[in-house]
Write an enzyme that holds these catalytic residues in place. Structure first.
Site, PDB file in Angstrom:
ATOM      1  N   HIS A 459    -111.928  30.915   1.584  1.00 54.10           N
ATOM      2  CA  HIS A 459    -111.937  32.272   1.306  1.00 54.10           C
ATOM      3  C   HIS A 459    -110.597  32.946   2.316  1.00 54.10           C
ATOM      4  O   HIS A 459    -110.876  33.993   2.214  1.00 54.10           O
ATOM      5  CB  HIS A 459    -112.449  33.151   0.753  1.00 54.10           C
ATOM      6  CG  HIS A 459    -112.890  32.661  -0.128  1.00 54.10           C
ATOM      7  ND1 HIS A 459    -114.213  33.113  -0.916  1.00 54.10           N
ATOM      8  CD2 HIS A 459    -112.811  31.202  -1.656  1.00 54.10           C
ATOM      9  CE1 HIS A 459    -114.796  32.033  -1.938  1.00 54.10           C
ATOM     10  NE2 HIS A 459    -113.625  30.983  -2.298  1.00 54.10           N
ATOM     11  N   PRO A 460    -109.995  32.311   3.468  1.00 57.96           N
ATOM     12  CA  PRO A 460    -109.128  32.422   4.272  1.00 57.96           C
ATOM     13  C   PRO A 460    -108.104  34.475   3.530  1.00 57.96           C
ATOM     14  O   PRO A 460    -107.572  34.238   2.309  1.00 57.96           O
ATOM     15  CB  PRO A 460    -108.298  31.772   5.231  1.00 57.96           C
ATOM     16  CG  PRO A 460    -108.140  30.999   3.939  1.00 57.96           C
ATOM     17  CD  PRO A 460    -109.290  31.349   2.716  1.00 57.96           C
TER      18      PRO A 460
END
Length: 518
Positions: A459-460
């Site tokens: 989940h960057p």
């Protein structure tokens, strides 16, 4: 024809939405550029097979720099290199985030991004099989459904968590996020419903939409302070695809900052050191955030997903759209507070009815299951920088996982919650022994285990954030005709699996872009 009104770079979770929405106007010409190819591989569409896509030719197969907070390990960072992007290789969990996320963005200056502002865009994209209500929509392109696997090991985890004192929650996207329960998924009839399947495929026959696959975007062409096109390389050579109105970058939290910096938009000193002419001095690549996850693995005598790939189960999937192969692996989970006094959860759990270890790359040779927490609201910040001025070079990525006291304390508290759940019936009754768990319940051992076994939750965000890099309409500061539309614009990582928020952002961006064109 190489001239279009809009050139969208990246056919991922955001790019597919944008291409579909912008091309709804038959008078608007749209080009969608994707480095990967078509999403035809069978493993894309069989939900339980998603980890088989890791380190394949459908994966950018990135690695971080040595991470100081986790003993210098490099983190494996899978990203989709295919139509649909990460929505074609992810675990299909549909979570929007907490009201506090979006209201916090708006309070910090992201006008138009409060919870009440974005909820209509979540609802617009959604076709929820449970029906419509104040929180959910029907009739949208993206099918959101309950799991058709409902593995008994998952049921054991949920019941044990309730016995440990955590409330049951069957809708994490409703009035409250706290509690434990099954996740809703981006699946249609038991198969993956990526943004390519939901949005792009129905639009492919439009004559005003051109999808260019196998094309690496090398830089944005900027003339007199305006983005006029994108230089791309494919087998036939290098060419420029021209944008009459706007270039829109949707290459993700690693790819979009890389492309901006290659185009001269980024920290001036760093660009100059690489011989790149500076167009706009902006903190591109700074502020990287991600969810760091740990998974406790236990052995069991209960049949797990290890044996899901049988002819009978394949027939169930193909003929009836049900059975173990419809499992998204992370079938259930929950949201928790690590300590008293919090107004929103800072921990999220995922539960998999199969062993999930070694960053999801470990061999599964016996029956087991895994569950554990991630740091949901991290205070650690990282960055994305260029390795060189070569477009084919992977960027340098450093997340700085667990480099703050707050993040370490939250994760240790989360592991304690996991151990407490594992000790409750019926979870305790199906555990036959540990597979990969902490050495003891001391703070030191819990943290040491988390540092050596933890991983990205994929989940960057926040490397081209609203405020420092783009305005609330997602226009890049100082350059006309250029926007960024993907998770990199989030001011902070939402308390969510980030696919649904990315779809929402693209839905709102489509309206912003159409409004600007009128």
């Amino acid at each position: 024809m190489n001239t279009y009104d809009y050139v969208v770079v990246g056919a991922g979770s955001a790019g597919c939405v944008l291409a579909a929405r912008l091309s709804e106007d038959p008078g608007t010409r749209v080009a969608l550029i994707e480095a990967g190819g078509a999403d035809t591989a069978q493993d894309i569409h069989v939900p339980a097979a998603f980890s088989r896509l890791f380190k394949s030719d459908l994966d950018w197969d990135l690695d971080s720099e040595p991470e100081p907070g986790i003993g210098g390990r490099r983190a494996y960072l899978p990203r989709g290199k295919v139509l649909g992007g990460c929505s074609s290789i992810n675990a299909m969990i549909y979570i929007r985030g907490n009201r506090a996320d979006y209201d916090g963005w708006a309070a910090a200056g992201a006008e138009g991004w409060s919870y009440d502002d974005v909820l209509p865009y979540f609802r617009r994209s959604e076709d929820n099989t449970r029906g419509a209500d104040a929180f959910h929509g029907t009739g949208g392109p993206l099918t959101v459904s309950d799991s058709r696997s409902n593995h008994p090991l998952v049921t054991s985890f949920v019941e044990a968590a309730v016995k440990a004192g955590h409330p049951r929650n069957d809708d994490f996207n409703g009035g409250s996020q706290l509690g434990v329960g099954p996740y809703q998924l981006t699946q249609r009839d038991g198969l993956r419903c990526s943004t390519s399947v939901a949005f792009l495929h129905p639009a492919l026959e439009r004559p005003n939409l051109t999808v260019v696959t196998g094309a690496r975007a090398d830089r944005v062409v900027i003339e007199n302070g305006r983005a006029t096109g994108v230089e791309v390389t494919r087998d036939s050579g290098t060419e420029v695809i021209t944008a009459g109105r706007e270039v829109i970058l949707s290459a993700g939290a690693y790819g979009s900052p890389k492309l901006l910096m290659l185009s001269g938009i980024g920290p001036a000193a760093a660009l100059t050191a690489l011989g790149i002419e500076v167009v706009a001095d902006l903190p591109v690549g700074e502020g990287l955030q991600d969810h760091y996850m740990t998974m406790l693995n236990f052995r069991t005598d209960t049949e797990s997903l290890m044996t899901a790939a049988s002819p009978d189960n394949a027939a169930l999937l193909q003929g009836e759209g049900r059975g173990p192969l419809t499992s998204n692996v992370g079938e259930a989970g929950g949201f928790f507070h690590s300590r008293d006094g919090l107004t929103a959860p800072d921990l999220q759990f995922h539960m998999a009815p199969v062993l999930f270890h070694q960053e999801g790359l470990g061999a599964v040779t016996e029956h087991g299951f895994a569950f554990g927490p991630c740091v949901l609201a991290p205070t650690s910040r990282g960055r994305v920088t260029l390795r060189s001025d070569r477009p084919d070079a992977a960027p340098r990525i450093t997340h700085n996982y667990l480099t703050t006291d707050e993040d370490r304390a939250a994760l240790v508290a989360g592991i304690r919650i996991a151990l407490d759940i594992a000790a409750q019936a019926p979870a305790a009754e199906v555990i036959t022994g540990p597979y990969d768990v902490p050495d003891s319940d001391s703070d030191a051992d819990l943290l040491a285990w988390a540092q050596r076994s933890g991983m990205t939750l994929y989940h960057p965000t926040s490397t081209c954030a609203i405020g420092p890099v783009v305005d609330p309409r997602l226009r890049v500061h100082g350059v006309e005709g250029l926007r960024v539309v993907d998770a990199s614009v989030f001011p902070s990582v939402p308390r969510a699996n980030t696919n649904a928020p990315t779809v929402m952002a693209a839905e709102q961006a489509a309206d912003l872009i159409k409004g600007a064109a009128r």
